[in-house]
Motif scaffolding. Structure first.
Motif, PDB file in Angstrom:
ATOM      1  N   LEU A 153      38.604 -13.710  -3.118  1.00  0.00           N
ATOM      2  CA  LEU A 153      38.721 -12.589  -2.183  1.00  0.00           C
ATOM      3  C   LEU A 153      38.100 -11.298  -2.717  1.00  0.00           C
ATOM      4  O   LEU A 153      38.189 -10.245  -2.079  1.00  0.00           O
ATOM      5  CB  LEU A 153      40.199 -12.355  -1.834  1.00  0.00           C
ATOM      6  N   VAL A 200      38.832  -9.265  -5.331  1.00  0.00           N
ATOM      7  CA  VAL A 200      39.741  -8.174  -5.688  1.00  0.00           C
ATOM      8  C   VAL A 200      40.107  -8.309  -7.162  1.00  0.00           C
ATOM      9  O   VAL A 200      39.817  -9.326  -7.799  1.00  0.00           O
ATOM     10  CB  VAL A 200      41.021  -8.193  -4.815  1.00  0.00           C
ATOM     11  N   ALA A 249      45.518  -8.724  -6.793  1.00  0.00           N
ATOM     12  CA  ALA A 249      46.071 -10.039  -6.464  1.00  0.00           C
ATOM     13  C   ALA A 249      47.559 -10.091  -6.792  1.00  0.00           C
ATOM     14  O   ALA A 249      48.349 -10.705  -6.064  1.00  0.00           O
ATOM     15  CB  ALA A 249      45.319 -11.130  -7.228  1.00  0.00           C
ATOM     16  N   LEU A 278      49.986  -9.177  -4.114  1.00  0.00           N
ATOM     17  CA  LEU A 278      50.403 -10.174  -3.130  1.00  0.00           C
ATOM     18  C   LEU A 278      51.813 -10.672  -3.434  1.00  0.00           C
ATOM     19  O   LEU A 278      52.549 -11.071  -2.530  1.00  0.00           O
ATOM     20  CB  LEU A 278      49.421 -11.348  -3.113  1.00  0.00           C
ATOM     21  N   ASN A 302      40.538 -12.956   4.652  1.00  0.00           N
ATOM     22  CA  ASN A 302      40.317 -11.864   3.702  1.00  0.00           C
ATOM     23  C   ASN A 302      41.647 -11.441   3.076  1.00  0.00           C
ATOM     24  O   ASN A 302      42.717 -11.963   3.439  1.00  0.00           O
ATOM     25  CB  ASN A 302      39.650 -10.668   4.394  1.00  0.00           C
ATOM     26  N   TYR A 303      41.571 -10.489   2.158  1.00  0.00           N
ATOM     27  CA  TYR A 303      42.754 -10.044   1.418  1.00  0.00           C
ATOM     28  C   TYR A 303      43.808  -9.432   2.334  1.00  0.00           C
ATOM     29  O   TYR A 303      45.006  -9.720   2.197  1.00  0.00           O
ATOM     30  CB  TYR A 303      42.317  -9.018   0.362  1.00  0.00           C
TER      31      TYR A 303
END
Length: 394
Positions: free
Chosen positions: A33, A35, A40, A43, A90-91
Motif C-alpha cells: 500500500l 506506506v 501500517a 491499522l 488502498n490504505y
C-alpha cells in the motif's frame, strides 16, 4: 463444560485472528500500500479504536435484544468487515474496513463474557471468561501464524478471505449452540445501566486495563520489524515465533483465570507486576536469537495472565444492572490500550530512541497501570455510592 461456552470460544477465535494477524504481515501491507511501517501499525490502532468506540455504543443500542441475537448480528458485521478488508484498494479503504470490523469486537466479548459467567457456578465465573478468551489464544497459536504464512505466500488479502470464512463458521456454531434467552423482561432502566460510569472503582478498573495493557502492544505491534531488524530472523521464522507467543497466551490465559478465582485483585496486581518485568527484559533479549524467541513466549504468558483478573475486577465492581455495559467497556479498555500502545510504539520508533527502546517504554506504561491497581486496592475498604463490595475477591 457447557457446549455453549465452546461456541463462544469459536466466535472469539475468529475475532482474535482478524485482530492480531496484521502484526505478522505489517511489512507486506506497508509495501503493497506504499506506506511506512508506523502507518501500517496505525491499522492496529484504528481497529482498537473501533473496538473502544463500538463496544459501549453497540452495547447500549442492542440492550433490548436477546443476547444470542446480538452475538449473531455482531458476527455478521465481523464477516462483512473482513470481506471489505480483503477487497481494499488502498490504505484508506483498509483502515475504514478495519474500523467497521472492529465495531463488533468489543460488544461480542462484553456480552459473551456475561453469557459465559451465566453458564457456570458462581465460583467458576473467572475460569468461564478465561475459557471463552481461549478462542483468542487459539487464534494466536493457530490463526495468526497460519494467516501470516498464507499472507506471505499468497498475499495479505488471501488471509482476510479465509478469516471471512471463519466468520461464517462461527456464525453457524453460535446459532446452533448458544441458548436463546429473552432479556427484555428483566431489562434495567437505562439510567441504572449508565450508573456504572459513576462508580470510582469501575473507572479505576477501566484505567488499569487501558494503561496496564498498553505496554503489551508497544512491543507486540512491532514484533515483525523487531525480529527482522534487531534479531535477524526471516519472515518465516517470525511466524514460528508468533506460534510460540500464542502458546504462551494459552498458558497465561488459563493461569490468570485460576489465579482470579482465588482472588481477583491480588491476581491483577501480581500479573501486572510480572508483565512489567518481562517487558523490561526485551532490551537484553532482542539482540540474540534464542533469548528473543524465549522472550516472546514468556511475553505471551505474562500478557494474557492479566486478562481474566482485569475483566473480573470490573465485573465485580459493577452493579447487576450495569454488568453488560461494564463488561463491554472493559473490552473497549483493552483495545484502547492496544491503540495507545501501537501509537506510542510508532512514536518511539519514528521520533524517539527507536526499536531497541520499545521494552523500556512498554514497561513504564504497565508500571503506571500497576500503580492504578494499587490505588484501587487501597480504596477497597472505603464504601462509595453505587459500588458493591466483594471482599472475597480482593
Amino acid at each position: 463444560m457447557p457446549i455453549a461456552l465452546l461456541a463462544l470460544t469459536v466466535g472469539a477465535f475468529g475475532i482474535g485472528t482478524t485482530e492480531f494477524v496484521l502484526m505478522g504481515l505489517l511489512q507486506q501491507v506497508a509495501g503493497d500500500l506504499h506506506v511506512s511501517i508506523a502507518a501500517a501499525g496505525l491499522l492496529i490502532s484504528g481497529y482498537a479504536m473501533g473496538v473502544a468506540v463500538g463496544a459501549p455504543l453497540l452495547t447500549l443500542a442492542t440492550r433490548r435484544l436477546p443476547r444470542k441475537t446480538v452475538l449473531l448480528a455482531l458476527m455478521a458485521i465481523f464477516t462483512l468487515g473482513n470481506l471489505a478488508c480483503a477487497m481494499a484498494p488502498n490504505y484508506g479503504w483498509l483502515m475504514a474496513a478495519r474500523v467497521v470490523t472492529a465495531l463488533a469486537h468489543g460488544t461480542f466479548f462484553g456480552v459473551g463474557a456475561v453469557v459465559a459467567t451465566g453458564l457456570v457456578a458462581p465460583e467458576r465465573r473467572a475460569s468461564a471468561i478465561a475459557i471463552m478468551f481461549t478462542g483468542l489464544t487459539a487464534a494466536t497459536i493457530f490463526g495468526v501464524p497460519a494467516g501470516a504464512w498464507l499472507g506471505l505466500h499468497q498475499g495479505w488479502r488471501a488471509t482476510f478471505w479465509v478469516v471471512s470464512l471463519i466468520g461464517v463458521l462461527a456464525f453457524a456454531v453460535l446459532a446452533m449452540f448458544v441458548p436463546h434467552k429473552k432479556s427484555a423482561e428483566t431489562l434495567p432502566a437505562l439510567r441504572e445501566e449508565l450508573a456504572v460510569l459513576r462508580s470510582p472503582q469501575v473507572l479505576l478498573g477501566l484505567a488499569m486495563t487501558v494503561v496496564g495493557y498498553a505496554g503489551v502492544f508497544v512491543v507486540f505491534t512491532y514484533v515483525q520489524p523487531l525480529l527482522n531488524r534487531l534479531t535477524g530472523l526471516s519472515d518465516g521464522a517470525v511466524s514460528a515465533v508468533l506460534l510460540l507467543f500464542g502458546g504462551g497466551m494459552a498458558v497465561g490465559n488459563l493461569l490468570g483465570g485460576r489465579l482470579a478465582d482465588r482472588g481477583v485483585m491480588r491476581a491483577a496486581i501480581w500479573t501486572l507486576a510480572a508483565l512489567a518485568l518481562v517487558l523490561a527484559s526485551l532490551k537484553f533479549a532482542i539482540g540474540h536469537v534464542v533469548p528473543a524467541v524465549v522472550f516472546f513466549g514468556v511475553l505471551g504468558v505474562a500478557s494474557f495472565a492479566t486478562v481474566a483478573p482485569l475483566q473480573m475486577r470490573v465485573l465485580d465492581k459493577a452493579s447487576d444492572a450495569g454488568q453488560n455495559l461494564a463488561s463491554s467497556l472493559n473490552i473497549a479498555a483493552f483495545n484502547l490500550g492496544n491503540a495507545v500502545g501501537a501509537w506510542v510504539g510508532g512514536v518511539t520508533i519514528e521520533h524517539g530512541p527507536g526499536l531497541a527502546a520499545l521494552g523500556w517504554v512498554a514497561a513504564a506504561l504497565t508500571l503506571l497501570g500497576l500503580g492504578i491497581a494499587l490505588w484501587s486496592r487501597a480504596l477497597d475498604g472505603r464504601p462509595s455510592a453505587g459500588q458493591h463490595a466483594h471482599p472475597a475477591t480482593t
